[in-house]
Design an enzyme around this catalytic site. Structure first.
Site, PDB file in Angstrom:
ATOM      1  N   LYS A 149       4.884  18.473  30.871  1.00 14.47           N
ATOM      2  CA  LYS A 149       3.434  18.696  30.832  1.00 14.47           C
ATOM      3  C   LYS A 149       3.110  19.841  29.887  1.00 14.47           C
ATOM      4  O   LYS A 149       2.185  19.756  29.090  1.00 14.47           O
ATOM      5  CB  LYS A 149       2.880  19.052  32.229  1.00 14.47           C
ATOM      6  N   GLU A 151       3.689  18.816  26.215  1.00 14.50           N
ATOM      7  CA  GLU A 151       2.729  17.814  25.748  1.00 14.50           C
ATOM      8  C   GLU A 151       1.390  18.419  25.345  1.00 14.50           C
ATOM      9  O   GLU A 151       0.820  18.041  24.338  1.00 14.50           O
ATOM     10  CB  GLU A 151       2.427  16.804  26.875  1.00 14.50           C
ATOM     11  N   CYS A 156      -1.111   0.954  18.617  1.00 14.02           N
ATOM     12  CA  CYS A 156      -2.488   1.138  18.212  1.00 14.02           C
ATOM     13  C   CYS A 156      -3.327   0.206  19.073  1.00 14.02           C
ATOM     14  O   CYS A 156      -2.784  -0.585  19.837  1.00 14.02           O
ATOM     15  CB  CYS A 156      -2.667   0.713  16.762  1.00 14.02           C
ATOM     16  N   TRP A 179      -2.126   4.843  15.940  1.00 14.87           N
ATOM     17  CA  TRP A 179      -1.092   5.842  16.224  1.00 14.87           C
ATOM     18  C   TRP A 179      -0.044   5.608  15.148  1.00 14.87           C
ATOM     19  O   TRP A 179       0.612   4.579  15.125  1.00 14.87           O
ATOM     20  CB  TRP A 179      -0.512   5.629  17.620  1.00 14.87           C
ATOM     21  N   GLU A 193       9.273  17.516  34.894  1.00 12.86           N
ATOM     22  CA  GLU A 193       7.883  17.086  34.718  1.00 12.86           C
ATOM     23  C   GLU A 193       7.013  18.285  34.313  1.00 12.86           C
ATOM     24  O   GLU A 193       6.133  18.161  33.456  1.00 12.86           O
ATOM     25  CB  GLU A 193       7.379  16.421  36.018  1.00 12.86           C
ATOM     26  N   HIS A 216      25.582  27.004  32.856  1.00 13.15           N
ATOM     27  CA  HIS A 216      26.414  26.271  31.895  1.00 13.15           C
ATOM     28  C   HIS A 216      25.783  26.204  30.505  1.00 13.15           C
ATOM     29  O   HIS A 216      26.098  25.313  29.725  1.00 13.15           O
ATOM     30  CB  HIS A 216      26.689  24.859  32.415  1.00 13.15           C
ATOM     31  N   ASN A 261      -1.098  -3.942  15.547  1.00 13.56           N
ATOM     32  CA  ASN A 261      -0.465  -3.037  16.514  1.00 13.56           C
ATOM     33  C   ASN A 261       0.996  -3.432  16.574  1.00 13.56           C
ATOM     34  O   ASN A 261       1.301  -4.589  16.854  1.00 13.56           O
ATOM     35  CB  ASN A 261      -1.147  -3.234  17.882  1.00 13.56           C
ATOM     36  N   GLY A 262       1.909  -2.479  16.292  1.00 15.79           N
ATOM     37  CA  GLY A 262       3.332  -2.790  16.347  1.00 15.79           C
ATOM     38  C   GLY A 262       4.034  -2.326  15.093  1.00 15.79           C
ATOM     39  O   GLY A 262       3.509  -1.486  14.352  1.00 15.79           O
ATOM     40  N   ARG A 307      -4.598   4.334  23.063  1.00 17.32           N
ATOM     41  CA  ARG A 307      -3.440   3.802  22.349  1.00 17.32           C
ATOM     42  C   ARG A 307      -3.155   4.548  21.052  1.00 17.32           C
ATOM     43  O   ARG A 307      -2.233   4.204  20.321  1.00 17.32           O
ATOM     44  CB  ARG A 307      -3.698   2.333  21.999  1.00 17.32           C
ATOM     45  N   LYS A 349      -1.474   7.476  24.934  1.00 17.08           N
ATOM     46  CA  LYS A 349      -1.381   7.208  26.371  1.00 17.08           C
ATOM     47  C   LYS A 349      -0.474   6.023  26.659  1.00 17.08           C
ATOM     48  O   LYS A 349       0.234   5.997  27.643  1.00 17.08           O
ATOM     49  CB  LYS A 349      -2.794   6.941  26.891  1.00 17.08           C
TER      50      LYS A 349
HETATM   51  C1  G6P Z   1       3.440   8.059  27.148  1.00 13.14           C
HETATM   52  C2  G6P Z   1       2.451   8.922  27.883  1.00 13.14           C
HETATM   53  C3  G6P Z   1       3.106   9.507  29.126  1.00 13.14           C
HETATM   54  C4  G6P Z   1       3.667   8.386  29.992  1.00 13.14           C
HETATM   55  C5  G6P Z   1       4.625   7.501  29.213  1.00 13.14           C
HETATM   56  C6  G6P Z   1       4.977   6.239  29.985  1.00 13.14           C
HETATM   57  O1  G6P Z   1       4.434   8.849  26.599  1.00 13.14           O
HETATM   58  O2  G6P Z   1       1.977   9.963  27.052  1.00 13.14           O
HETATM   59  O3  G6P Z   1       2.135  10.230  29.868  1.00 13.14           O
HETATM   60  O4  G6P Z   1       4.341   8.947  31.078  1.00 13.14           O
HETATM   61  O5  G6P Z   1       4.022   7.058  27.999  1.00 13.14           O
HETATM   62  O6  G6P Z   1       3.818   5.463  30.102  1.00 13.14           O
HETATM   63  P1  G6P Z   1       3.578   4.374  31.214  1.00 13.14           P
HETATM   64  O7  G6P Z   1       2.232   3.806  30.925  1.00 13.14           O
HETATM   65  O8  G6P Z   1       4.689   3.371  31.065  1.00 13.14           O
HETATM   66  O9  G6P Z   1       3.654   5.066  32.539  1.00 13.14           O
END
Ligand code: G6P
Length: 606
Positions: A483, A486, A2, A74, A479, A502, A98-99, A27, A601
């Site tokens: 995406k 997400e 958070c 969060w 990736e 497989h 936060n934590g 956050r 994020k």
């Molecule tokens: C979260 C974000 C991702 C990111 C990951 C690692 O899951 O939603 O987009 O790749 O954290 O974050 P960082 O800040 O360590 O790259």
């Protein structure tokens, strides 16, 4: 995880707290709240959902008070309702956190047994009650907090204010970051310096185990035992400007479009284009003396690490272990003394990545970090900082930070290959030139979004989507799938094309789009064999390639053309189509592209 903020201000602080929380929404955005000390009493406003809901509430029912704390959540313990929104409080104490308080159940049982009634499902509420219990025995706010901190296990950054104490705020850090901001006759606490940037650039970062007693004109930092400790006052370069979307509909598409510029910027930091050479910005790293590299990261940054493994092993003949940080931190992997560990992180605050860094440090590794936020905890704990120059990334789904991470790791591969005698001057020049063309190729892809918009409608109807890639483009398939998951909430998997037979081939029928990342490299024919296996079972193939779709030799549902490029830089180029595909699918489906449900994020809890 958070975002938290606290202000001891000269005037009413609620509006400034909201301003700081806006900068911390990356956050988490499940709920938000503010508490202030007003006429000796504590009062609070809390709202479920995004910060704008709290703002609307404050417009209807303003909070006055010059001392206050705020939170954007969060959810970890308890659903994201108003009831569970921070600040949590009793009559005498209000807390934002936060934590995760890992021993909260035991503490809650203890408090409940002695008659405390809880009104939320959170772990945080125990902190407010423990401090209150101490206060009720006559302890001062400072002593009550100190006694409480000794009882807490887990990860926490806390900001605490007290009824009847208009000139006091206490912060504590054990894990998640916490910064003190120094104003003139004002004092601040924040999860990062960016949150405090509108108010001050004079910052003290707390170390793990620190707690701090603040008044409007004093800072008293204590260690876990309660001894006074000195912590440096630094100048932050965090910008006070709020980044906006410009003329784009979402931050994500703005950031996709920024890639040619920020990749250029990042590459020119590490490469001398005029000389066709890589610059040695690695500080003390000597790749000729290293026999193994470990890379660790989370999410998208982990995929950047996977790609780096292919690069380092092929071009520098240097073995690489790559591991998601949440696994590496507990795996107890033996590490070669004097080895190099590279951590990759946009935010530089991801809890698991930080823990992996600390584990590697404990194993005698040199630590290099590829980070976008230079003042982050990960950067500060590294021996060598390799910055990505992507600028602030706001969209939760990482785009430009990823391609900038790849840019740094590609440059580092050249340096490693050179130092190890595996890349000669001619090859170096050729690879530097290939990298210099990346921004131009990406610009070409961005000129025509129509095929992506058309395909998005089709993808939006899918329940499952498969992404296939081989070799260095296998992580791009992963990736792409990440995406799509997400931001559109469609189930997607990235698979190594050769692994299809497989298991996942059992999923293929006419309803499953199969997106194939197929550069014209030495594995092209192998990939095509797998494409034909899909076609033979009625799968709908989306072909992303620089070569003519006819070469697939089977029906192709859609083709997304990519400019011809050197296979070394393929991952940088082929990332963009999978980003655009996910983006347009999410837009078509009407999801919250920049702040998708359940995500954040920066993930500062494990
Ligand atoms: C979260 C974000 C991702 C990111 C990951 C690692 O899951 O939603 O987009 O790749 O954290 O974050 P960082 O800040 O360590 O790259």
């Amino acid at each position: 995880m958070c975002g938290i903020v606290g202000i001891l201000g000269r005037d009413a602080v609620a509006a400034d707290i909201v301003d700081a929380l806006k900068r911390l929404e990356y956050r988490g955005y499940d709920s938000a709240g503010i508490a202030t000390v007003q006429d000796g009493h504590l009062d609070r406003r809390r709202a479920e959902g995004k910060l704008r809901n709290l703002e609307a509430l404050l417009n209807e029912a303003p909070l006055v008070g010059r001392t206050g704390i705020g939170h954007t959540r969060w959810a970890t313990h308890g659903p994201p309702t108003e009831r569970n929104a921070h600040p949590h409080m009793t009559d005498g104490v209000s807390v934002v956190h936060n934590g995760i308080i890992e021993n909260f159940r035991e503490l809650k049982d203890e408090l409940t047994a002695s008659g405390t009634t809880f009104s939320t499902d959170t772990d945080t509420e125990v902190v407010a009650h423990l401090i209150t219990r101490e206060r009720n025995t006559g302890a001062s706010p400072v002593d009550a907090v100190h006694a409480t901190l000794k009882r807490l296990e887990g990860a926490f950054a806390l900001a605490i204010v007290f009824a009847g104490e208009d000139n006091l705020m206490i912060g504590a850090r054990n894990g998640p970051p916490l910064a003190v901001g120094h104003g003139t006759g004002e004092m601040y606490l924040g999860s990062d310096a960016v949150a405090l940037a509108p108010f001050t650039d004079t910052i003290t970062y707390l170390d793990d185990g620190d707690w701090v007693i603040l008044t409007r004109d004093s800072m008293d930092v204590r260690d876990a035992e309660g001894n006074a400790v000195e912590r440096a006052v630094t100048k932050s370069v965090a910008s006070a400007l709020m980044v906006d979307k410009g003329n784009h509909r979402h931050f994500m598409i703005k950031e996709i479009y920024e890639q040619p510029e920020v990749i250029s910027h990042t590459l020119s930091h590490y490469l001398d284009f005029a000389k066709g050479e890589v610059r040695d910005l690695s500080g003390s790293i000597d790749f000729s003396k290293i026999s193994r590299v470990t890379i660790s990261a989370c999410g998208t940054a982990y995929y950047a690490g996977m790609i780096a493994k292919y690069w380092f092993e092929k071009y520098a003949r240097l073995p690489v272990d790559v591991d998601v940080a949440s696994e590496m931190r507990y795996r107890e992997a033996p590490m070669e003394d004097g080895g190099l560990t590279i951590v990759v992180s946009q935010s530089g605050e991801t809890a698991d990545t930080l823990a992996a860094l600390r584990y590697a440090k404990g194993e005698g590794q040199k630590i290099a970090s590829v980070v976008n936020v230079r003042e982050s905890t990960i950067a500060r704990e590294s021996d060598v900082i390799l910055p990505t120059l992507a600028g602030p990334e706001i969209g939760v789904a990482s785009t430009k930070a990823f391609t900038c991470q790849l840019s740094v790791l590609a440059a580092l591969t050249l340096l490693a290959g050179k130092q190890r005698g595996r890349i000669d001057a001619t090859q170096e020049r050729r690879l530097v030139e290939a990298l210099s063309e990346v921004p131009r190729h990406i610009t070409t892809i961005l000129k025509d979004e129509a095929p992506y918009e058309a395909l998005a409608q089709d993808l939006s109807r899918a329940r499952d989507v498969l992404y296939l890639g081989r070799g260095i483009n296998f992580p791009i398939a992963m990736e792409g799938a990440l995406k799509l998951k997400e931001i559109s909430y469609i189930h997607a998997e990235g698979y190594a094309a050769g692994e299809l037979k497989h298991g996942p081939i059992a999923l293929i029928d006419e309803n499953v789009p199969v997106i194939v990342v197929a550069p014209d490299d030495d594995l092209f024919d192998k990939t095509i064999s797998n494409v034909q296996e899909v076609a033979a079972r009625g799968g709908r193939i989306v072909f992303i390639s620089e070569t003519d779709a006819e070469r697939a030799g089977c029906p192709i549902a859609a083709s997304l053309p990519v400019p011809k490029c050197d296979s070394f830089v393929g991952p940088l180029i082929y990332t963009v189509p999978v980003q655009l595909l996910a983006y347009h699918t999410a837009v078509f489906m009407g999801t919250d592209v920049d702040q998708p449900r359940n995500l954040a994020k920066s993930v500062t809890v494990e």
